[in-house]
Design a protein around this motif. Structure first.
Motif, PDB file in Angstrom:
ATOM      1  N   GLY A  86       0.830  -1.213   0.000  1.00 40.33           N
ATOM      2  CA  GLY A  86       0.000   0.000   0.000  1.00 40.33           C
ATOM      3  C   GLY A  86       0.862   1.259   0.000  1.00 40.33           C
ATOM      4  O   GLY A  86       0.606   2.200  -0.757  1.00 40.33           O
ATOM      5  N   SER A  87       1.904   1.268   0.829  1.00 41.81           N
ATOM      6  CA  SER A  87       2.791   2.438   0.870  1.00 41.81           C
ATOM      7  C   SER A  87       3.436   2.663  -0.488  1.00 41.81           C
ATOM      8  O   SER A  87       3.523   3.800  -0.969  1.00 41.81           O
ATOM      9  CB  SER A  87       3.919   2.225   1.888  1.00 41.81           C
ATOM     10  N   TYR A  90       0.995   4.046  -2.946  1.00 41.15           N
ATOM     11  CA  TYR A  90       0.747   5.464  -2.685  1.00 41.15           C
ATOM     12  C   TYR A  90       1.913   6.318  -3.180  1.00 41.15           C
ATOM     13  O   TYR A  90       1.716   7.348  -3.830  1.00 41.15           O
ATOM     14  CB  TYR A  90       0.504   5.697  -1.190  1.00 41.15           C
ATOM     15  N   GLU A  93       1.924   6.028  -7.249  1.00 43.39           N
ATOM     16  CA  GLU A  93       0.742   6.399  -8.018  1.00 43.39           C
ATOM     17  C   GLU A  93       0.068   7.693  -7.547  1.00 43.39           C
ATOM     18  O   GLU A  93      -0.673   8.296  -8.292  1.00 43.39           O
ATOM     19  CB  GLU A  93      -0.293   5.263  -7.975  1.00 43.39           C
ATOM     20  N   TYR A  94       0.301   8.076  -6.306  1.00 36.74           N
ATOM     21  CA  TYR A  94      -0.466   9.209  -5.790  1.00 36.74           C
ATOM     22  C   TYR A  94       0.378  10.417  -5.396  1.00 36.74           C
ATOM     23  O   TYR A  94      -0.158  11.443  -5.050  1.00 36.74           O
ATOM     24  CB  TYR A  94      -1.291   8.783  -4.573  1.00 36.74           C
ATOM     25  N   THR A  95       1.711  10.281  -5.371  1.00 38.72           N
ATOM     26  CA  THR A  95       2.489  11.450  -4.963  1.00 38.72           C
ATOM     27  C   THR A  95       3.405  11.883  -6.093  1.00 38.72           C
ATOM     28  O   THR A  95       3.806  11.093  -6.941  1.00 38.72           O
ATOM     29  CB  THR A  95       3.395  11.155  -3.746  1.00 38.72           C
ATOM     30  N   ARG A 101       5.996  12.906  -0.172  1.00 39.54           N
ATOM     31  CA  ARG A 101       6.809  11.796  -0.646  1.00 39.54           C
ATOM     32  C   ARG A 101       8.127  11.741   0.133  1.00 39.54           C
ATOM     33  O   ARG A 101       8.595  10.669   0.498  1.00 39.54           O
ATOM     34  CB  ARG A 101       7.097  11.930  -2.137  1.00 39.54           C
TER      35      ARG A 101
ATOM     36  N   GLU C   7      -7.700   6.628  -1.928  1.00 40.32           N
ATOM     37  CA  GLU C   7      -6.540   7.508  -1.772  1.00 40.32           C
ATOM     38  C   GLU C   7      -6.280   7.832  -0.307  1.00 40.32           C
ATOM     39  O   GLU C   7      -5.151   7.774   0.172  1.00 40.32           O
ATOM     40  CB  GLU C   7      -6.735   8.797  -2.590  1.00 40.32           C
ATOM     41  N   LYS C   8      -7.377   8.130   0.414  1.00 37.36           N
ATOM     42  CA  LYS C   8      -7.226   8.439   1.850  1.00 37.36           C
ATOM     43  C   LYS C   8      -6.660   7.236   2.607  1.00 37.36           C
ATOM     44  O   LYS C   8      -5.754   7.372   3.427  1.00 37.36           O
ATOM     45  CB  LYS C   8      -8.581   8.826   2.454  1.00 37.36           C
ATOM     46  N   LEU C  10      -4.916   4.744   1.431  1.00 38.39           N
ATOM     47  CA  LEU C  10      -3.526   4.477   1.058  1.00 38.39           C
ATOM     48  C   LEU C  10      -2.579   5.472   1.713  1.00 38.39           C
ATOM     49  O   LEU C  10      -1.480   5.120   2.117  1.00 38.39           O
ATOM     50  CB  LEU C  10      -3.366   4.506  -0.463  1.00 38.39           C
ATOM     51  N   LEU C  11      -3.012   6.728   1.816  1.00 40.03           N
ATOM     52  CA  LEU C  11      -2.166   7.715   2.496  1.00 40.03           C
ATOM     53  C   LEU C  11      -1.913   7.263   3.929  1.00 40.03           C
ATOM     54  O   LEU C  11      -0.786   7.300   4.423  1.00 40.03           O
ATOM     55  CB  LEU C  11      -2.837   9.098   2.483  1.00 40.03           C
ATOM     56  N   ALA C  14       0.473   4.494   3.911  1.00 40.62           N
ATOM     57  CA  ALA C  14       1.815   4.930   3.522  1.00 40.62           C
ATOM     58  C   ALA C  14       2.537   5.617   4.672  1.00 40.62           C
ATOM     59  O   ALA C  14       3.763   5.701   4.681  1.00 40.62           O
ATOM     60  CB  ALA C  14       1.733   5.865   2.313  1.00 40.62           C
TER      61      ALA C  14
END
Lengths: 280, 247, 277
Positions: A86-87, A90, A93-95, A101, C7-8, C10-11, C14
């Motif tokens: 998951g990390s 993230y 794909e998301y940062t 990051r 997204e929330k 996964l944040l 992370a």
């Protein structure tokens, strides 16, 4: 009279020195593996693997330690894998480059460098005492989960990064959302690389001693639940060797450990190679 | 009423403007060719039409209407299902031919095995690929030749039953025989679909399209029937380009 | 909607690594720092370690940790660099492909196995060859040196490979031999990566516990020579945590705090160096 060495000669000398030193490194490695296996292999009978440990390890087999290692590793992997993958998802794909990051990466990098005795101290005070889980498979597994988290994050991150950007574009252009794309295209494509990270993490967990001895304890009973205290193979081997309980049993246990570690590394290597062959 | 109507469209990547105040209509059932040299904004136009520019974090001004409804009001997955795109380099997803084709439809609804069989066969037949691959639908798609892969990409888009199909230089990496097959496929499919064909190959535009638009440095220079544009272009830059003086 | 929730979530996931790091920092310091204040800095930095009787001096252990780490680097740097240079500059693709995973396998061998090899082979060898107890700074340095090899080799190798080929070609073009190119051009160009590898190796050496306990002898004094027994911060923690209570346990966490601080500083330096490019 001064004696000068020509460039050709010096080149050869340099090469020979490097070759010798590299050869020593490789020989040392093979020697360790060979030595342990040669001395331990006659211990490896079915009884040794399937029998209870008796008289602190002087007699009997190592079944409790095999089960203890298995359960602790399973707990650690089950917890660390979703967090690690998951990390990585993230991060990739998301940062974009920026403070979030940087913070997440910093956490993973720093955690990777923390020595296992610190994890042991932390697991002892946090899981065993503060959370009152006692010396148990659960405490040991949770501690190891934190320890192997950065390995899984870093390897998965590389694997996910190497999924071609065009795959994502195709998925979006076919009406896929971000989550669809991640679940149906990115993760399946990166799976061999992700698995490599998980397997390397398992390898670290199996060989670990300092972080589990103070969190899972060193009980020799057969574990009955995740709240049982247990002794992993590495811990059992450490106690056998250091307290001089039984050298033959110590060699046998070491051989089992080495065989597991070799198998794990071999699988990880093969998976990584299949992955690299496909996408680089 | 036009199928697609673009009004005063501009598109920016960070500081650079890729499309400058474009207005044009695409009619239902036509093949519109978009030609122009590199960096003329052709691909950006396609990426604007199905809002793929959003993943590049580009920004946009103006409006685009599909059947007289703004595409910015449509849910993005609905829009991308209605306007399909084929890229220059065929990209097959990892997995079998069957899995590639059913990828799009499966995102939107649950499909039984027989639904998938039917859908795969229909899409492959429409893309003129069925006869070549019908025996090995379960095999990995990455072993197909370049031309077959591109037709697989077309089939994959057709499987979503889009209304408009955009093609971004679909034949740029292909040999003449594969190119001819894809052009034949387009002409057959024209009855059911509207096409926007971005191409570097002016002869291809002349062969298959009904109308042609010429783009240069992000501007729409000229648009008209293909016949007219290639025989008597109005703008001197169009004339230079189709005579091969630059590009 | 589904995407927003994902997204929330996964944040949150992370952040697990950094949250773990913060929890570790908090708990180690919370258990260890009060003892340092209670004992006083003079006591804490003295030589007298008798934690059940109010002596909390960690000096000999700090010196011990530094000595074995220096010894490990003395063994690990030359061999690690030699192997990295050999692999990156003097090997065919096929040899690289075989040797790199083999050297990385060294990292996978459990530290207790290294310690055991130390006990059964290295310690008797040192005892018979040089005299003394055998359990010594020397034994610990050699074993730790081997243990940090994979870290140094991998990172230095990557740093050498990252030097653009045009550098090499330019150097050969002016008539330099291969080793001149390596020494005068490639090592300086790959310097920051190599230094980062050495720092991370240093972190591994200073933090290693089980192997050191098994072979270093663990005597509580500053060793007079490399053949003397030595005790490190990590050994002390592992040897005594099992039965420590009260201030004694606090003192072990204080050792942990010092160790943790050193490691974090080393990590930050290494991360800084590698991310500067």
């Amino acid at each position: 009279m001064t004696f000068r060495i020509g460039p050709r000669t010096s080149q050869i000398i340099f090469y020979v020195i490097l070759l010798t030193m590299t050869a020593i490194v490789v020989i040392v490695l093979f020697f360790i593996i060979f030595y342990v296996l040669r001395n331990g292999v006659d211990q490896l009978t079915l009884e040794f693997l399937s029998d209870k440990t008796r008289e602190m390890g002087k007699e009997g087999g190592i079944l409790p330690s095999i089960l203890g290692t298995l359960f602790i590793t399973v707990v650690a992997t089950v917890i660390a894998t979703p967090l690690g993958v998951g990390s990585a998802v993230y991060l990739v794909e998301y940062t974009r480059a920026g403070p979030i990051r940087r913070i997440i990466s910093f956490g993973a990098d720093c955690l990777a460098g923390v020595p296992s005795i610190i994890f042991g101290l932390f697991g002892f005070i946090f899981f065993v005492i503060s959370m009152n889980l006692g010396w148990s498979i659960l405490s040991g597994g949770l501690t190891l989960a934190v320890m192997i988290l950065p390995t899984i994050i870093r390897t998965s991150e590389e694997a996910i990064k190497s999924v071609p950007h065009t795959y994502r574009e195709i998925s979006y252009s076919l009406g896929g959302g971000k989550l669809d794309t991640i679940l149906r295209v990115v993760i399946p494509t990166a799976l061999p690389g992700i698995l490599t990270g998980v397997i390397l993490g398992i390898g670290r967990a199996v060989g670990e001693t300092a972080a589990v001895i103070f969190t899972a304890g060193s009980s020799l009973g057969l574990p009955t639940s995740i709240f049982s205290s247990t002794r992993t193979l590495a811990v059992h081997f450490y106690i056998l060797a250091r307290e001089g309980i039984s050298m033959p049993k110590a060699y046998g246990t070491a051989a089992v450990l080495i065989i597991i570690i070799l198998a794990i590394n071999f699988i990880a290597y093969r998976l990584m190679h299949r992955f690299i062959a496909r996408y680089y | 009423m036009s199928k697609i109507s673009i009004k005063r469209l501009s598109l920016y990547y960070d500081s650079c403007q890729a499309l400058k105040d474009i207005s044009l209509d695409v009619e239902s059932g036509e093949i519109l060719a978009v030609i122009g040299p590199a960096n003329s904004g052709k691909s950006s136009l396609l990426r604007a039409l199905n809002r793929l520019y959003e993943i590049d974090r580009a920004s946009i001004e103006g409006d685009i209407r599909l059947d007289n409804e703004s595409i910015f009001r449509l849910p993005i997955n609905v829009l991308r299902r209605r306007i399909g795109i084929i890229f220059a380099t065929p990209v097959v997803l990892p997995g079998s031919i069957r899995k590639n084709i059913s990828y799009g439809p499966r995102l939107h609804r649950k499909l039984s095995k027989s639904d998938v069989d039917e859908l795969v066969e229909r899409a492959l037949k429409s893309a003129n690929l069925w006869d070549e691959v019908k025996e090995r639908l379960a095999e990995s798609a990455s072993f197909l030749s370049g031309g077959q892969q591109q037709r697989l990409c077309i089939a994959r888009t057709l499987a979503m039953r889009p209304e408009v199909i955009m093609m971004d230089e679909p034949c740029s990496g292909l040999d003449p025989i594969s190119t001819a097959k894809i052009e034949a496929t387009m002409l057959e499919l024209k009855k059911e679909y509207t096409f926007i064909l971005v191409t570097n190959n002016t002869k291809q535009a002349a062969r298959v399209s009904d109308r042609t638009a010429f783009f240069y440095l992000g501007e729409l220079i000229e648009i008209g029937s293909t016949q007219r544009l290639f025989t008597s272009p109005v703008d001197r830059r169009t004339d230079d380009y189709i005579r091969g003086k630059f590009g | 909607m589904k995407d927003k929730i994902a997204e929330k979530l996964l944040l949150f996931i992370a952040l697990s690594a950094i949250i773990s790091l913060m929890l570790i920092t908090f708990f180690i310091f919370q258990q260890g720092i009060p003892l340092i204040f209670k004992a006083g800095l003079g006591n804490f930095l003295s030589l007298k370690w008798a934690p059940t009787r109010g002596g909390f001096g960690i000096l000999s252990m700090v010196v011990g940790s530094l000595m074995v780490t220096a010894g490990a680097l003395a063994v690990g740097i030359p061999f690690g660099l030699a192997a990295a240079i050999f692999l990156a500059e003097f090997s065919s693709k096929a040899i690289q492909k075989t040797l790199k995973p083999i050297i990385e396998l060294l990292a996978g061998i459990p530290s207790v196995v290294y310690g055991f090899i130390g006990i059964v082979i290295l310690v008797p060898f040192i005892r018979e060859t040089f005299g003394g107890p055998g359990f010594s700074v020397l034994a610990a340095s050699i074993i730790l040196g081997i243990m940090i090899l994979p870290t140094i080799v991998s990172i230095s190798y990557d740093a050498l490979l990252a030097v653009p080929n045009t550098y090499r070609e330019g150097s050969y073009a002016v008539g330099a031999t291969k080793w001149q190119t390596v020494v005068l051009l490639l090592l300086p160009a790959a310097r920051s990566g190599i230094v980062a590898g050495i720092i991370l190796g240093m972190g591994r050496a200073i933090g290693e516990t089980m192997a050191v306990i098994m072979i270093a002898g663990n005597a509580l004094k500053i060793p007079g020579s490399i053949l003397d027994s030595v005790r490190t911060l990590t050994s002390t923690i592992a040897l005594e945590l099992g039965y420590a209570a009260g201030d004694h346990r606090g003192a072990l966490f204080a050792c942990g705090s010092i160790l943790f601080l050193i490691i974090i500083v080393l990590n930050i330096i290494a991360i800084r160096i590698t991310s500067r490019k």
